[in-house]
Design a protein around this motif. Structure first.
Motif, PDB file in Angstrom:
ATOM      1  N   LYS A 107       6.750   7.372   3.874  1.00 49.61           N
ATOM      2  CA  LYS A 107       6.378   6.300   4.264  1.00 49.61           C
ATOM      3  C   LYS A 107       5.723   6.444   5.697  1.00 49.61           C
ATOM      4  N   GLU A 108       5.719   7.342   6.139  1.00 49.95           N
ATOM      5  CA  GLU A 108       4.736   7.723   6.866  1.00 49.95           C
ATOM      6  C   GLU A 108       3.445   8.262   6.989  1.00 49.95           C
ATOM      7  N   GLN A 110       2.301   6.780   4.229  1.00 52.03           N
ATOM      8  CA  GLN A 110       1.323   5.778   3.717  1.00 52.03           C
ATOM      9  C   GLN A 110       1.202   4.448   4.903  1.00 52.03           C
TER      10      GLN A 110
END
Length: 375
Positions: A107-108, A110
């Motif tokens: 997530k980080e 992206q």
């Protein structure tokens, strides 16, 4: 204002060093004042090692830079890791500082791809190189280890010199017989205490800038417990048992640090030999002599010579804290043995397993493979 601070400090000191806690019944600090015929430890002695520690830190800097660093380079260790200059990127820097050593979740990653004009591979490479800048080189580890080994050799040799003719070296009951009035402080023992206290103060003051290892907090607790044990034993004249604790701790550390030095310069046989000697001495001194001779005597023999007073809880608590840490470090040692007999290359199990090796960074600044972040 200054006078008020001084009055508050001395008032606290008087309440802290109350004879009810620190001295046997019917004994006061006036009874243990030094004279020309007899010298005893005082509270003023405990501040000198703090000043001496800065001298020791200065000596360490000189010795590491001008003696141990050239030796490390002569054995092929690089004085510093060659890295390309990273382009200053506030977005990536912020992400790095909030991450765990440059490791980003999916997530980080992206989120960063939307903020910076870089590919995922380029971001990973930037993070690896940024992390490598915070990682000490093997030369730094070598010099730190060499300094500790040098000190332990000097301290152990001086400790033997001090204790060679002392009766409590062969008969531990002399640590309690005649306490406190017959336990005068000789000059050699006083300097032994100053040397050891200065060293542990210097280690504590520099602890957060030294190479960070897995037992970072255990080692910090060890330093604090050792300083407290030395300070309290000096003030209340338990220096006899204190010297025994010091000398048995220093001897094992000589071979531990020597084995690490051989590991850093890839002298495998010498490393294994020193580690075997260290393991034998560790078991005999830290897990044998220390608990079954010193702590046993402090817990069960001392009361037959000295009336009970509250300080026993403090001293025995500190001694047991050191013993607990010995057990924790024995676990690390057993892990090293397991790795050895499992055919895994031995490394300092106390070192962070997230460290990268120097060879993983090419001279052009790029990492050898995108999947080598964990070292």
């Amino acid at each position: 204002m200054v006078q008020a601070i001084q009055d508050a400090f001395w008032g606290f000191s008087e309440r802290f060093w109350t004879p009810v806690i620190w001295l046997p019944p019917n004994v006061t600090w006036n009874d243990l004042k030094s004279t020309e015929a007899a010298r005893y430890g005082t509270t003023s002695d405990i501040y000198l090692p703090i000043l001496f520690s800065f001298v020791l830190i200065f000596i360490r800097i000189i010795v590491e830079r001008f003696i141990f660093c050239p030796i490390a380079v002569a054995y092929g260790l690089k004085p510093q890791i060659k890295r390309s200059s990273l382009v200053n990127n506030p977005t990536l820097e912020k992400a790095y500082l909030s991450s765990r050593k440059g490791k980003l979740s999916k997530k980080e990653m992206q989120g960063l791809l939307k903020q910076v004009d870089m590919t995922e591979r380029q971001i990973e490479r930037w993070m690896r190189l940024r992390f490598s800048q915070d990682r000490p080189s093997k030369t730094v580890k070598f010099t730190e280890t060499a300094w500790r080994m040098l000190f332990y050799i000097v301290a152990f040799a001086y400790g033997l010199y001090c204790l060679w003719d002392k009766p409590w070296l062969s008969n531990i009951q002399h640590c309690w017989i005649g306490y406190p009035f017959e336990h005068t402080l000789t000059d050699d023992v006083w300097w032994y205490y100053m040397l050891e206290l200065s060293f542990y103060w210097s280690l504590t003051l520099q602890h957060f800038q030294n190479v960070r290892r897995k037992d970072f907090w255990e080692m910090f607790v060890h330093h604090v417990a050792t300083i407290c044990l030395l300070v309290f034993s000096l003030v209340v004249n338990f220096t006899r048992v204190g010297t025994l604790v010091l000398v048995i701790h220093d001897i094992a550390d000589i071979f531990l640090e020597g084995g690490k030095l051989m590991q850093y310069i890839r002298y495998t046989k010498a490393c294994d030999t020193l580690f075997a000697i260290f393991l034998l001495i560790w078991i005999v001194s830290r897990l044998g002599y220390f608990p079954f001779w010193i702590i046993r005597s402090s817990l069960f023999e001392a009361y037959t010579f000295i009336p009970f007073f509250p300080v026993w809880y403090i001293f025995n608590g500190l001694l047991c804290t050191l013993l607990f840490l010995h057990v924790v470090w024995t676990y690390y040692i057993l892990r090293i043995l397991w790795r050895k007999f499992s055919g895994i290359e031995i490394s300092d199990s106390r070192s962070s397993n997230s460290e990268l090796s120097e060879d993983e960074i090419n001279t052009n600044g790029s990492t050898s493979t995108p999947d080598n972040r964990d070292g």
